[in-house]
Design a protein around this motif. Structure first.
Motif, PDB file in Angstrom:
ATOM      1  N   PHE A   3      -4.016   1.467  -5.942  1.00 49.75           N
ATOM      2  CA  PHE A   3      -3.876   0.263  -5.116  1.00 49.75           C
ATOM      3  C   PHE A   3      -5.266  -0.216  -4.740  1.00 49.75           C
TER       4      PHE A   3
ATOM      5  N   HIS B  11      -9.507   0.232   0.228  1.00 52.56           N
ATOM      6  CA  HIS B  11      -8.676   0.711  -0.886  1.00 52.56           C
ATOM      7  C   HIS B  11      -9.250   0.162  -2.181  1.00 52.56           C
TER       8      HIS B  11
ATOM      9  N   ARG C 233       0.857  -1.209   0.000  1.00 51.34           N
ATOM     10  CA  ARG C 233       0.000   0.000   0.000  1.00 51.34           C
ATOM     11  C   ARG C 233       0.884   1.247   0.000  1.00 51.34           C
TER      12      ARG C 233
END
Ligand code: SF4
Length: 320
Positions: A245, A309, A235
């Motif tokens: 990501f 994410h 990340r």
């Protein structure tokens, strides 16, 4: 998200044929082989010498329908190809790969996410009119540890493609993408600074690079746990590089010390506890072992330090 797929990052999944052979530690618990054995016992679709089974015309017509729908709705659908095969398999049924590329050309409103563990075969298997890549194809490779990253990312970078991406699932060890330095194409991993300073969505095509990174832990009966430091490191590498990501899932296991809903924390079954060593050789992240608990993919979820994410690459030039 998914229309006919349970995979978070795609709308559809398309398999031109069924069957494959194990070529990576990622394949150890291959669900496609498990399904093949369950649904078609003795079908012998897996293995280097086994033959593959091409799907019928009805199945091949599905993407044409998705394409029409996408066009009518003015949207783009992502199509993952392939979940039960490998596009660059030497044992593909005769003519099927050529048929696939014709289908891809006939469906310009779909983005085809070709994911392979055989990137070394790709150059000689791409169609003659590939040029610098079809505008609706994203070429991705599976990378589960540093060894695969070192071996396969340079091959991906050397391949002409509009979008290049990494599927790092199941993530089985720490991966430092900047360690690809000096083995890859000049200007990208050939210079770690390029990876770190390339602004998001502003790739200069003279500098081939990675456009998207997907990370996830393993699910299924024999799933192997993922150390949280491995996911956090990737990340942070992506953030530093301005690369989108996507954290797909923890998988079957979740680690102590990560943010999780209180009911789940209270329900952790200590009888399932295991330890995962982290053998990363940098000291930005803890090198201590992590305690992990088997809670199942659904309960483990996909929050990384409390954040979802869901990054995706921007289509360069907005091409259709
Ligand atoms: S490449 Fe994919 S489909 Fe083929 S054996 Fe490995 S995990 Fe299974």
């Amino acid at each position: 998200m998914a229309e006919n797929s349970k995979i978070e990052w795609t709308h559809h999944t398309f398999n031109p044929w069924w069957g494959c052979a194990k070529v990576s530690p990622a394949c150890d618990n291959c669900y496609a082989e498990r399904d093949a054995n369950r649904f078609t016992p003795n079908s012998e679709l897996w293995g280097a010498l086994a033959s593959r089974r091409e799907f019928g015309d009805k199945h091949w017509n599905e993407p044409l329908k998705w394409n029409r729908k996408a066009q009518a709705e003015g949207v783009r659908y992502r199509v993952f190809c392939a979940s039960m095969a490998d596009v660059f398999d030497k044992n593909a049924p005769a003519g099927a790969r050529e048929r696939l590329f014709e289908l891809i050309k006939a469906t310009p409103h779909l983005d085809w996410l070709l994911l392979t563990k055989r990137i070394g075969n790709a150059t000689k298997m791409l169609p003659p009119d590939w040029a610098d890549g079809y505008s609706n194809v994203w070429i991705g490779i599976s990378v589960v540890n540093q060894e695969e990253a070192n071996r396969d990312i340079p091959k991906l970078l050397a391949l002409p493609a509009r979008i290049r991406w990494l599927s790092m699932e199941p993530l089985l060890g720490p991966v430092d993408l900047t360690k690809i330095a000096h083995t890859a194409s000049p200007g990208f991993f050939g210079d770690a600074l390029e990876w770190h300073h390339r602004p998001h969505g502003n790739r200069d095509d003279k500098w081939p690079g990675i456009d998207w990174v997907v990370v996830g832990g393993e699910s299924g009966p024999n799933a192997r746990p993922m150390h949280p430091a491995w996911a956090r490191s990737l990340r942070d590498q992506c953030t530093a590089a301005g690369v989108p990501f996507l954290f797909k899932q923890w998988g079957e296991w979740i680690a102590e010390g990560v943010q999780m809903p209180e009911p789940l924390r209270k329900a952790l079954d200590h009888d399932t506890r295991r330890w995962v060593a982290d053998d990363a050789d940098d000291n930005r992240y803890t090198r201590t072992a992590a305690a992990v608990y088997r809670v199942g993919k659904k309960a483990a979820g996909r929050l990384l330090d409390g954040v979802t994410h869901d990054g995706y690459p921007a289509m360069k030039g907005g091409e259709a």
